[in-house]
Design a protein around this motif. Sequence first.
Motif, PDB file in Angstrom:
ATOM      1  N   ASP A   1      10.118   4.230  -2.140  1.00  0.00           N
ATOM      2  CA  ASP A   1       9.210   3.110  -1.880  1.00  0.00           C
ATOM      3  C   ASP A   1       9.827   2.109  -0.912  1.00  0.00           C
ATOM      4  N   ALA A   2      11.098   1.770  -1.122  1.00  0.00           N
ATOM      5  CA  ALA A   2      11.763   0.804  -0.247  1.00  0.00           C
ATOM      6  C   ALA A   2      11.864   1.340   1.178  1.00  0.00           C
ATOM      7  N   SER A   3      12.118   2.647   1.308  1.00  0.00           N
ATOM      8  CA  SER A   3      12.172   3.271   2.639  1.00  0.00           C
ATOM      9  C   SER A   3      10.819   3.195   3.328  1.00  0.00           C
ATOM     10  N   ASN A   4       9.762   3.494   2.579  1.00  0.00           N
ATOM     11  CA  ASN A   4       8.415   3.445   3.147  1.00  0.00           C
ATOM     12  C   ASN A   4       8.014   2.017   3.523  1.00  0.00           C
ATOM     13  N   VAL A   5       8.403   1.066   2.684  1.00  0.00           N
ATOM     14  CA  VAL A   5       8.097  -0.340   2.976  1.00  0.00           C
ATOM     15  C   VAL A   5       8.824  -0.791   4.237  1.00  0.00           C
TER      16      VAL A   5
ATOM     17  N   SER B   1       0.821  -1.227   0.000  1.00  0.00           N
ATOM     18  CA  SER B   1       0.000   0.000   0.000  1.00  0.00           C
ATOM     19  C   SER B   1       0.847   1.267   0.000  1.00  0.00           C
ATOM     20  N   VAL B   2       2.118   1.186   0.412  1.00  0.00           N
ATOM     21  CA  VAL B   2       2.960   2.386   0.472  1.00  0.00           C
ATOM     22  C   VAL B   2       3.881   2.493  -0.745  1.00  0.00           C
ATOM     23  N   ILE B   3       3.728   1.583  -1.696  1.00  0.00           N
ATOM     24  CA  ILE B   3       4.549   1.602  -2.908  1.00  0.00           C
ATOM     25  C   ILE B   3       3.852   2.440  -3.974  1.00  0.00           C
ATOM     26  N   LYS B   4       4.553   3.431  -4.519  1.00  0.00           N
ATOM     27  CA  LYS B   4       3.953   4.359  -5.473  1.00  0.00           C
ATOM     28  C   LYS B   4       4.471   4.193  -6.903  1.00  0.00           C
ATOM     29  N   SER B   5       5.670   3.656  -7.073  1.00  0.00           N
ATOM     30  CA  SER B   5       6.254   3.567  -8.414  1.00  0.00           C
ATOM     31  C   SER B   5       5.399   2.699  -9.326  1.00  0.00           C
ATOM     32  N   PRO B   6       5.098   3.184 -10.537  1.00  0.00           N
ATOM     33  CA  PRO B   6       4.292   2.378 -11.473  1.00  0.00           C
ATOM     34  C   PRO B   6       5.010   1.096 -11.889  1.00  0.00           C
ATOM     35  N   PHE B   7       6.343   1.109 -11.850  1.00  0.00           N
ATOM     36  CA  PHE B   7       7.095  -0.082 -12.230  1.00  0.00           C
ATOM     37  C   PHE B   7       6.917  -1.219 -11.232  1.00  0.00           C
ATOM     38  N   ALA B   8       6.548  -0.887 -10.001  1.00  0.00           N
ATOM     39  CA  ALA B   8       6.401  -1.905  -8.966  1.00  0.00           C
ATOM     40  C   ALA B   8       4.981  -2.436  -8.863  1.00  0.00           C
ATOM     41  N   SER B   9       4.059  -1.797  -9.570  1.00  0.00           N
ATOM     42  CA  SER B   9       2.655  -2.168  -9.393  1.00  0.00           C
ATOM     43  C   SER B   9       1.989  -2.697 -10.653  1.00  0.00           C
ATOM     44  N   THR B  10       2.716  -2.707 -11.766  1.00  0.00           N
ATOM     45  CA  THR B  10       2.117  -3.190 -13.006  1.00  0.00           C
ATOM     46  C   THR B  10       3.191  -3.835 -13.870  1.00  0.00           C
ATOM     47  N   GLU B  11       2.798  -4.453 -14.953  1.00  0.00           N
ATOM     48  CA  GLU B  11       3.742  -5.131 -15.839  1.00  0.00           C
ATOM     49  C   GLU B  11       4.688  -4.120 -16.488  1.00  0.00           C
ATOM     50  N   ILE B  12       5.948  -4.452 -16.481  1.00  0.00           N
ATOM     51  CA  ILE B  12       6.943  -3.566 -17.086  1.00  0.00           C
ATOM     52  C   ILE B  12       7.054  -3.913 -18.569  1.00  0.00           C
ATOM     53  N   ASN B  13       6.386  -3.131 -19.409  1.00  0.00           N
ATOM     54  CA  ASN B  13       6.414  -3.386 -20.846  1.00  0.00           C
ATOM     55  C   ASN B  13       6.838  -2.133 -21.603  1.00  0.00           C
ATOM     56  N   GLN B  14       6.893  -2.248 -22.930  1.00  0.00           N
ATOM     57  CA  GLN B  14       7.361  -1.135 -23.745  1.00  0.00           C
ATOM     58  C   GLN B  14       6.473   0.096 -23.601  1.00  0.00           C
ATOM     59  N   GLU B  15       5.183  -0.111 -23.514  1.00  0.00           N
ATOM     60  CA  GLU B  15       4.251   1.024 -23.390  1.00  0.00           C
ATOM     61  C   GLU B  15       4.506   1.808 -22.105  1.00  0.00           C
ATOM     62  N   LEU B  16       4.702   1.090 -20.999  1.00  0.00           N
ATOM     63  CA  LEU B  16       4.956   1.764 -19.718  1.00  0.00           C
ATOM     64  C   LEU B  16       6.286   2.508 -19.747  1.00  0.00           C
TER      65      LEU B  16
END
Length: 395
Positions: A382-386, A314-329
């Motif tokens: 994010d890692a600090s918050n986690v 819940s404290v992770i904000k980076s889009p790379f950590a919450s969805t598939e890392i693909n070319q569009e992202l």
Amino acid sequence: MDNEQMSEILSEEVIQEIKTVLENKNLAEAIESVNTIITDIKNIPLNVAITGESGSGKSTFINVIRGLITDEEEDAAITGVVETTMEPTPFSHLQYKNVKFWDLPGIGTPNFKAADYLEEVKFSQYDFFIIIASERFKENHIQLAQAIHSMNKKFYFIRSKVDVDLQSSRKRRNRSFNEENILQQIRKKCTKSLCDGEVGEPHVFVLSLMDLHKYDFNRMQNTLEEELPRHKRHMLLLSLPNITLQVLERKRKALNKLNWLRAFLFSVSAATHTKGYEILQKAIKDHLNIFGLDTSSLIKLSNTFGKDINDLKSVIKSPFASTEINQELIQKQLTKNVAKGQISVENFLSYIPIIGNLITGGATFFRSYIMLCESLKDFLEDASNVLQKAMEDST
């Protein structure tokens, strides 16, 4: 943008590395040089020898420094109050197999001879030694340190199980109990006994192997990092468990220095027909793992601190950590971070004109470099918050 402003984005060290790789080389040779650098960095060996008397916590230290939650996990060093290590046994880091922590036989035998011991364990293969004692440092520890010093190797002392000392002192002297005073007394007593044994000015760190993030862990990490050769220092830092905010920040800085390598490969991908987005995708996934934001790491952390994994996520904000890392992202983040940086690509290319001479993707290099650096900032936050979330209400 002037040189001072540019140095805030690319350090002078990184700029010099870029120039060294690119100068007087054609594109193919430059690409080969960068790939060689990346491969060499990944394969840097680091061998750490851990020794001490039986029951001092050698094996437990090896397990926790490798990020294991318990001593019962697969590939854990065997622990016990009696000596279980009969010969040097390597335990590889879970992510970096070229980083090995060696569990050496105990030194508490009556007929212990330091010089013979070091020959038997093949002392020359280790980058440095860690000598662990759970009580006071004895004659065996001093003899071993003297022998290691005579062979021009580094050694460091860990006084383990200080949590037991603190608990005992609190119970017996509750009114006058002062944790820092007791820790300082332990450090001074250990240092004095070692200095009396003429081992120079020893580095002594007081630790609790059950709560490695407490007490002298950061100081130990700083000392090891400062005294190791530069290339070994990088591997040690990346292999440390993410248990303090200081470790996380140092990892970010170390990885930042390498972002230009992947940015360069991405920027020339069109010319060489390689799959450029896979380069950035792999880099981002590696960084997520290093900062412990991948699912496997979060599960381990939730188990360690008894937290619901969804609370950590819940404290992770980076889009790379919450969805598939693909070319569009990645394309979306490339655009976003260039706008966020508000830096002139033309000035960047004029500051390092050799990039513009070698490749047509100078602007692409710049954008991908900024994106990787900005994503590391997000991962650090994010890692600090986690970590803070995991440690909430923990004792």
